[in-house]
Design a protein around this motif. Structure first.
Motif, short mmCIF file in Angstrom:
data_model
loop_
_atom_site.label_atom_id
_atom_site.label_comp_id
_atom_site.label_asym_id
_atom_site.label_seq_id
_atom_site.Cartn_x
_atom_site.Cartn_y
_atom_site.Cartn_z
N ALA A 143 50.31 -17.46 -7.92
CA ALA A 143 50.07 -16.20 -7.20
C ALA A 143 49.52 -15.17 -8.17
O ALA A 143 50.00 -15.02 -9.29
N SER A 144 48.50 -14.45 -7.72
CA SER A 144 47.81 -13.50 -8.58
C SER A 144 47.52 -12.21 -7.83
O SER A 144 47.32 -12.22 -6.62
N ASP A 145 47.48 -11.12 -8.58
CA ASP A 145 46.96 -9.87 -8.04
C ASP A 145 45.43 -9.97 -8.13
O ASP A 145 44.89 -10.33 -9.17
N VAL A 146 44.78 -9.64 -7.03
CA VAL A 146 43.35 -9.88 -6.91
C VAL A 146 42.63 -8.56 -6.65
O VAL A 146 43.08 -7.75 -5.83
N LYS A 147 41.52 -8.38 -7.33
CA LYS A 147 40.62 -7.27 -7.03
C LYS A 147 39.30 -7.89 -6.60
O LYS A 147 38.69 -8.65 -7.35
N LEU A 148 38.90 -7.60 -5.37
CA LEU A 148 37.67 -8.13 -4.82
C LEU A 148 36.68 -6.98 -4.66
O LEU A 148 37.02 -5.96 -4.07
N THR A 149 35.49 -7.15 -5.22
CA THR A 149 34.47 -6.10 -5.17
C THR A 149 33.18 -6.71 -4.63
O THR A 149 32.79 -7.80 -5.05
N VAL A 150 32.54 -5.99 -3.71
CA VAL A 150 31.23 -6.40 -3.21
C VAL A 150 30.22 -5.40 -3.76
O VAL A 150 30.38 -4.19 -3.59
N LEU A 151 29.19 -5.93 -4.43
CA LEU A 151 28.16 -5.09 -5.02
C LEU A 151 26.80 -5.47 -4.48
O LEU A 151 26.55 -6.64 -4.18
N ASP A 152 25.91 -4.47 -4.38
CA ASP A 152 24.53 -4.80 -4.02
C ASP A 152 23.76 -5.17 -5.29
O ASP A 152 24.30 -5.16 -6.39
N ILE A 153 22.49 -5.49 -5.11
CA ILE A 153 21.68 -5.99 -6.22
C ILE A 153 21.50 -4.95 -7.32
O ILE A 153 21.24 -5.28 -8.47
N LYS A 154 21.69 -3.67 -7.00
CA LYS A 154 21.57 -2.60 -7.99
C LYS A 154 22.90 -2.31 -8.67
O LYS A 154 23.00 -1.40 -9.48
N GLY A 155 23.96 -3.05 -8.30
CA GLY A 155 25.26 -2.85 -8.93
C GLY A 155 26.12 -1.79 -8.27
O GLY A 155 27.17 -1.43 -8.79
N ARG A 156 25.68 -1.26 -7.11
CA ARG A 156 26.50 -0.27 -6.41
C ARG A 156 27.64 -0.97 -5.68
O ARG A 156 27.43 -2.00 -5.05
N ILE A 157 28.82 -0.38 -5.77
CA ILE A 157 29.99 -0.95 -5.10
C ILE A 157 29.95 -0.59 -3.62
O ILE A 157 29.90 0.58 -3.26
N LEU A 158 29.96 -1.60 -2.77
CA LEU A 158 29.92 -1.40 -1.32
C LEU A 158 31.31 -1.49 -0.71
O LEU A 158 31.59 -0.86 0.30
N GLU A 159 32.14 -2.31 -1.31
CA GLU A 159 33.48 -2.51 -0.77
C GLU A 159 34.38 -2.97 -1.90
O GLU A 159 33.94 -3.68 -2.81
N GLN A 160 35.63 -2.56 -1.82
CA GLN A 160 36.59 -2.99 -2.84
C GLN A 160 37.95 -3.19 -2.17
O GLN A 160 38.38 -2.37 -1.37
N ARG A 161 38.59 -4.29 -2.48
CA ARG A 161 39.92 -4.56 -1.94
C ARG A 161 40.82 -4.99 -3.10
O ARG A 161 40.40 -5.72 -3.98
N GLU A 162 42.08 -4.53 -3.03
CA GLU A 162 43.07 -4.97 -4.01
C GLU A 162 44.20 -5.62 -3.25
O GLU A 162 44.73 -5.05 -2.30
N LEU A 163 44.55 -6.84 -3.66
CA LEU A 163 45.55 -7.63 -2.97
C LEU A 163 46.60 -8.08 -3.98
O LEU A 163 46.25 -8.49 -5.08
N ALA A 164 47.85 -8.02 -3.59
CA ALA A 164 48.93 -8.39 -4.52
C ALA A 164 49.49 -9.75 -4.16
O ALA A 164 49.69 -10.07 -2.99
N GLY A 165 49.77 -10.55 -5.18
CA GLY A 165 50.49 -11.80 -5.02
C GLY A 165 49.80 -12.83 -4.14
O GLY A 165 50.43 -13.48 -3.32
N ILE A 166 48.49 -13.02 -4.33
CA ILE A 166 47.73 -13.97 -3.52
C ILE A 166 47.68 -15.32 -4.22
O ILE A 166 47.31 -15.39 -5.39
N GLN A 167 48.03 -16.38 -3.49
CA GLN A 167 47.83 -17.72 -4.04
C GLN A 167 46.72 -18.44 -3.28
O GLN A 167 45.82 -19.01 -3.88
N SER A 168 46.77 -18.36 -1.95
CA SER A 168 45.74 -18.99 -1.15
C SER A 168 45.54 -18.17 0.12
O SER A 168 46.50 -17.92 0.85
N THR A 169 44.31 -17.73 0.34
CA THR A 169 44.03 -16.93 1.53
C THR A 169 42.55 -16.97 1.83
O THR A 169 41.74 -17.38 1.00
#
Length: 122
Positions: free
Chosen positions: A63-89
């Motif tokens: 299980a891991s704390d996860v930071k998921l970031t979606v970026l466009d081709i210019k490196g701009r952050i479009l979306e960011q999610r932080e999830l705690a204690g994820i093993q499989s999802t």
């Protein structure tokens, strides 16, 4: 010939200015010596190309704390999610409002980082 052959000087940059050199190697190569890559199978993105959505499937050994970031081709952050204690999802990212093009889904945990390129095509 003059004695300047092969020498390197910083005079042309002026005082207190340090030249910075950035090196990009190929289209898909991202070099950062501090990053450890997560195992390939631990992060999957599908469908790819995506239209209205893409799924991100995470499957870690522990299980891991996860930071998921979606970026466009210019490196701009479009979306960011932080999830705690994820093993499989499975997460669903809504891409219907994204312009067609290339995007980067970046997943980071305490164990490493995975970058997945996704193409959005409408």
């Amino acid at each position: 010939g003059g004695g300047e052959v092969g020498s390197y000087g910083t005079v042309g940059f002026g005082r207190n200015i340090v030249p910075t050199v950035r090196l990009n190697i190929g289209k898909d190569t991202e070099v950062n010596t501090n990053e450890v890559a997560l195992p390939t199978q631990s992060v999957k993105a599908f469908p790819n190309p995506a239209d209205t959505y893409t799924n991100v499937e995470l499957d870690f050994e522990t299980a891991s704390d996860v930071k998921l970031t979606v970026l466009d081709i210019k490196g701009r952050i479009l979306e960011q999610r932080e999830l705690a204690g994820i093993q499989s999802t499975r997460l669903t990212l809504d891409t219907k409002d994204y312009p067609s093009g290339e995007y980067l889904i970046r997943v980071s945990t305490q164990d490493g980082v995975a970058n997945r390129r996704v193409t959005v095509q409408h």
